[in-house]
Design a protein around this motif. Structure first.
Motif, short mmCIF file in Angstrom:
data_model
loop_
_atom_site.label_atom_id
_atom_site.label_comp_id
_atom_site.label_asym_id
_atom_site.label_seq_id
_atom_site.Cartn_x
_atom_site.Cartn_y
_atom_site.Cartn_z
N ARG A 72 28.65 -5.01 -3.60
CA ARG A 72 28.87 -3.77 -2.87
C ARG A 72 28.73 -2.61 -3.87
NH1 ARG A 72 28.47 -6.46 1.20
NH2 ARG A 72 30.13 -7.43 2.36
N ALA A 73 27.90 -1.67 -3.55
CA ALA A 73 27.70 -0.50 -4.41
C ALA A 73 27.35 0.68 -3.50
CB ALA A 73 26.58 -0.75 -5.42
N PRO A 74 27.79 1.86 -3.86
CA PRO A 74 27.49 3.01 -2.99
C PRO A 74 26.00 3.31 -2.96
CG PRO A 74 28.62 3.72 -5.00
CD PRO A 74 28.57 2.22 -5.03
N ILE A 75 25.59 3.91 -1.86
CA ILE A 75 24.21 4.38 -1.70
C ILE A 75 24.23 5.90 -1.80
CG2 ILE A 75 22.32 4.64 -0.05
CD1 ILE A 75 22.93 1.83 0.93
N ASP A 76 23.33 6.43 -2.58
CA ASP A 76 23.21 7.88 -2.73
C ASP A 76 22.33 8.40 -1.59
OD1 ASP A 76 22.65 10.51 -3.40
OD2 ASP A 76 22.15 10.07 -5.48
N ALA A 77 22.96 9.01 -0.58
CA ALA A 77 22.24 9.46 0.60
C ALA A 77 21.19 10.53 0.29
CB ALA A 77 23.22 9.99 1.64
N THR A 78 21.31 11.20 -0.84
CA THR A 78 20.32 12.23 -1.20
C THR A 78 19.00 11.61 -1.64
OG1 THR A 78 21.01 12.39 -3.52
CG2 THR A 78 22.16 13.81 -1.90
N ARG A 79 18.98 10.31 -1.88
CA ARG A 79 17.77 9.62 -2.34
C ARG A 79 17.04 8.90 -1.21
NH1 ARG A 79 18.10 5.63 -6.19
NH2 ARG A 79 16.23 6.45 -7.14
#
Length: 131
Positions: A72-79
């Motif tokens: 589990r790792a965050p997703i950078d929505a700006t990418r």
């Protein structure tokens, strides 16, 4: 109870981005095909296809970031979907798969492989998008 076909192995792979779980079938010297699932699924989406595919393919179906047994790792929505595309690229490198590779993506996975092809056009032999 579900039983994975014997022709498919499951493994964890440590990449330079995160620890990914994937299903693998085929020889290391076969034509590489990476199968990327859509949202709210895992690499198991492709197990039936993998079991019936020709033997001259190396098939890899990862659980993408945040799904299945992948870290589990965050997703950078700006990418946009670049995190998923970069994760696939990191997995390909960690498995030492030589390009060019065939990419198959279902739903969100289709958008991720399109981003992969934009970022690494020389590494891609073909794209198959599944609606």
């Amino acid at each position: 109870m579900y039983r994975m076909p014997e022709s498919i192995s499951a493994r964890h792979v440590d990449t330079d981005r995160l620890r990914m779980h994937c299903l693998v079938r085929g020889r290391d010297d076969a034509a590489p095909v990476v199968l990327v699932h859509g949202n709210l699924a895992t690499g198991l989406f492709f197990d039936d296809l993998m079991d019936r595919a020709p033997d001259d393919l190396l098939l890899v179906a990862p659980d993408m970031r945040g799904f299945g047994a992948t870290q589990r790792a965050p997703i950078d929505a700006t990418r946009g979907l670049r995190d998923w595309a970069d994760d696939v690229h990191a997995l390909v490198r960690a498995l030492a798969i030589a390009p060019p590779l065939h990419l198959i993506g279902w739903s969100t996975g289709g958008a991720a492989i399109m981003q992969y092809a934009i970022d690494h056009p020389g590494d891609v032999a073909s794209l198959t998008l599944i609606d």
